[in-house]
Design an enzyme around this catalytic site. Structure first.
Site, mmCIF file in Angstrom:
data_model
loop_
_atom_site.group_PDB
_atom_site.id
_atom_site.type_symbol
_atom_site.label_atom_id
_atom_site.label_comp_id
_atom_site.label_asym_id
_atom_site.label_seq_id
_atom_site.Cartn_x
_atom_site.Cartn_y
_atom_site.Cartn_z
ATOM 1 N N THR A 1 0.808 -1.378 0.084
ATOM 2 C CA THR A 1 -0.020 -0.125 0.110
ATOM 3 C C THR A 1 0.923 1.285 0.113
ATOM 4 O O THR A 1 1.733 1.584 0.833
ATOM 5 C CB THR A 1 -0.804 0.236 1.349
ATOM 6 O OG1 THR A 1 -1.728 -1.028 1.306
ATOM 7 C CG2 THR A 1 -1.664 1.124 1.340
ATOM 8 N N GLU A 2 0.576 2.232 -1.127
ATOM 9 C CA GLU A 2 1.409 3.400 -1.023
ATOM 10 C C GLU A 2 2.953 3.072 -1.016
ATOM 11 O O GLU A 2 3.712 4.087 -0.678
ATOM 12 C CB GLU A 2 0.886 4.318 0.187
ATOM 13 C CG GLU A 2 -0.571 4.800 0.162
ATOM 14 C CD GLU A 2 -1.060 5.656 -0.801
ATOM 15 O OE1 GLU A 2 -0.256 6.198 -1.557
ATOM 16 O OE2 GLU A 2 -2.319 5.684 -1.030
#
Length: 378
Positions: A145-146
Site C-alpha cells: 500500500t502506497e
C-alpha cells in the site's frame, strides 16, 4: 539497453456514510453506496475503460515488445463486480495477452504492514487468491500500500514467497545512488527491489498538463529521449503511478492518451529502451547492492515517510481502535464482519484525517470531508 518498467496502481476507496451514535444497534450499513456507484462509473468512463482499450490495442500492435504491470486492490475488484463488470472484463482481456502482470498487495489497500504482521500476511494471501481467481495469475512481485517499505516489511514479503518488490526511490534512503538499478533487501537478499523514479514518474503524473512547466508540452519522443540519454544512468527505469492519473488526474483533453499511445513507438525507436513487467525486470538485472531502510518509507509527500497516515493523534487513535478488534473479528469468523473488517482498513480513511494537507494542496483536494476531525468522527 535500458528496461522500462511501467506500473499502475488501481484502487477505489469505499465512501462511508454519516454514521452516528444513534445508529448504533439499529443498523450496520456503513457505506454511501450512491457515491460509490457514481465514483466507480466516473472512473470507468474517464480512465479504466478507455485506457484499457488503448493498452489492448497497443499490445496487439507491439506484441511482446510492450509489457506493463498492475496492482488492483480487492476493494476495487468488489466495486467493479457491483457497478462496472465491463471494467473487470477489460482487465481480464489484458491478462489474456500474456503481456500484463498483476502484482500482489494488500487486499484492501491497508496499513497492516505497519501495525500487525498476522493481519498483513492474511491480507496479502487473500489478495493473491483473488488475483489467481480473477486473472489466472499467482503474483510473483509485490507492491505494498502506497509503496510502504522497510527492511523488515521486505523480509516478511520475501517470506511469503515473492521474488521482487516495488518501493520508492527516496533520496534520504538512496543518497547519491540512482533508483535506476535493481537492489536487494537488507535482511533477505533474495528479495529484489525495484525503485520508483519519482522525477520521471511525476513528470507524467503531476506536471504533464502544467503549462508553466519549462518542459511543457511533454511529448512521447521527448520523454523517450530523456530515458535513452546516456546521462540517465542505470539499467531499469521504473515509472510507477496511480492509474487514475491517466484520464482523471490528467484529463483526456491534455493529450495524455496520445502520449501513452505513442510512448512505445518512441521508446523502441531509440534502440536503447525495452519494456518489461515487474517480475521480468527484476529477473533480467542483477542487484547492484543492498538497500538499507530501517524506517518505513512511502511514495507520498516530500518526506517520503508514513506520516500521511499515522502522523497525528487522530490517526493514531483510529488505527489503535480499529486493530484492537482484530482478535474478536477473527474469532467470529463471519463473512459479514470479515467484509467490514477488510474495507475499514483502507488507508484512505486515515489519509483523510491528516492535518498536514492544509499546507499541502494535493491531500486537501482529495479529502471528501470538511476537516480532518470530521473524517475522524466518521
Amino acid at each position: 539497453m535500458k528496461t522500462i518498467c511501467l506500473y499502475f496502481s488501481v484502487h477505489q476507496p469505499l465512501r462511508l456514510k454519516k454514521y452516528r451514535f444513534f445508529n448504533m444497534g439499529k443498523d450496520h450499513n456503513y457505506l454511501d453506496e450512491p457515491s460509490d456507484r457514481s465514483a466507480v462509473l466516473t472512473a470507468a468512463r474517464l480512465c479504466y475503460l478507455p485506457v484499457n482499450t488503448l493498452l489492448l490495442k497497443m499490445i496487439k500492435e507491439y506484441g511482446k515488445a510492450f509489457r506493463l504491470s498492475f496492482y488492483i486492490s480487492g476493494t476495487a475488484v468488489e466495486q467493479f463486480r457491483l457497478y462496472a463488470p465491463q471494467v473487470l472484463d477489460s482487465f481480464r482481456e489484458l491478462a489474456d495477452t500474456g503481456c500484463v502482470e498483476f502484482v500482489g498487495g494488500t487486499y484492501s489497500h491497508s496499513l497492516s504492514s505497519l501495525i500487525d504482521r498476522q493481519e498483513f500476511e492474511r491480507s496479502v494471501k487473500l489478495h493473491a487468491a483473488l488475483m489467481k481467481k480473477e486473472f489466472g495469475q499467482k503474483p510473483k512481485s509485490f507492491c505494498n500500500t502506497e509503496m510502504i517499505y522497510s527492511d523488515s516489511i521486505g523480509e516478511i514479503v520475501a517470506g511469503l514467497g515473492f521474488g521482487s518488490m516495488l518501493a520508492e526511490g527516496a533520496k534520504h534512503i538512496l543518497g547519491w545512488k540512482s533508483p535506476n538499478y535493481v537492489y536487494a533487501n537488507a535482511l533477505d537478499q533474495k528479495l529484489r527491489l525495484l525503485l520508483r523514479n519519482y522525477k520521471l514518474s511525476d513528470d507524467i503524473a503531476l506536471r504533464f498538463s502544467n503549462r508553466a512547466w519549462d518542459q511543457w508540452p511533454l511529448t512521447a519522443t521527448k520523454f523517450a529521449g530523456w530515458m535513452a540519454d546516456d546521462n540517465t544512468v542505470g539499467e531499469v527505469i521504473n515509472l510507477f503511478m496511480d492509474y487514475r492519473t491517466i484520464g482523471m488526474g490528467q484529463m483526456a483533453d491534455t493529450g495524455i492518451l496520445d502520449f501513452i499511445k505513442y510512448l512505445p513507438k518512441a521508446a523502441l525507436a531509440t534502440k536503447k529502451l525495452s519494456f518489461s513487467t515487474v517480475s521480468q525486470a527484476a529477473g533480467e538485472h542483477q542487484p547492484i547492492s543492498v538497500l538499507h531502510s530501517q524506517h518505513a518509507m512511502s511514495w507520498r509527500d516530500e518526506e517520503r515517510d508514513t506520516t500521511a497516515w499515522n502522523g497525528n493523534e487522530l490517526q493514531g487513535e483510529a488505527l489503535a481502535k480499529l486493530y484492537s478488534l482484530k482478535d474478536k473479528v477473527y474469532e467470529l469468523s463471519d463473512p459479514d464482519f470479515d467484509y467490514v473488517w477488510n474495507f475499514m482498513q483502507d488507508s484512505d480513511y486515515f489519509y483523510y484525517m491528516a492535518t498536514k494537507w492544509f499546507s499541502a494542496g494535493e491531500g486537501a483536494a482529495q479529502n471528501p470531508y470538511g476537516s480532518s476531525y470530521d473524517a475522524f468522527i466518521t
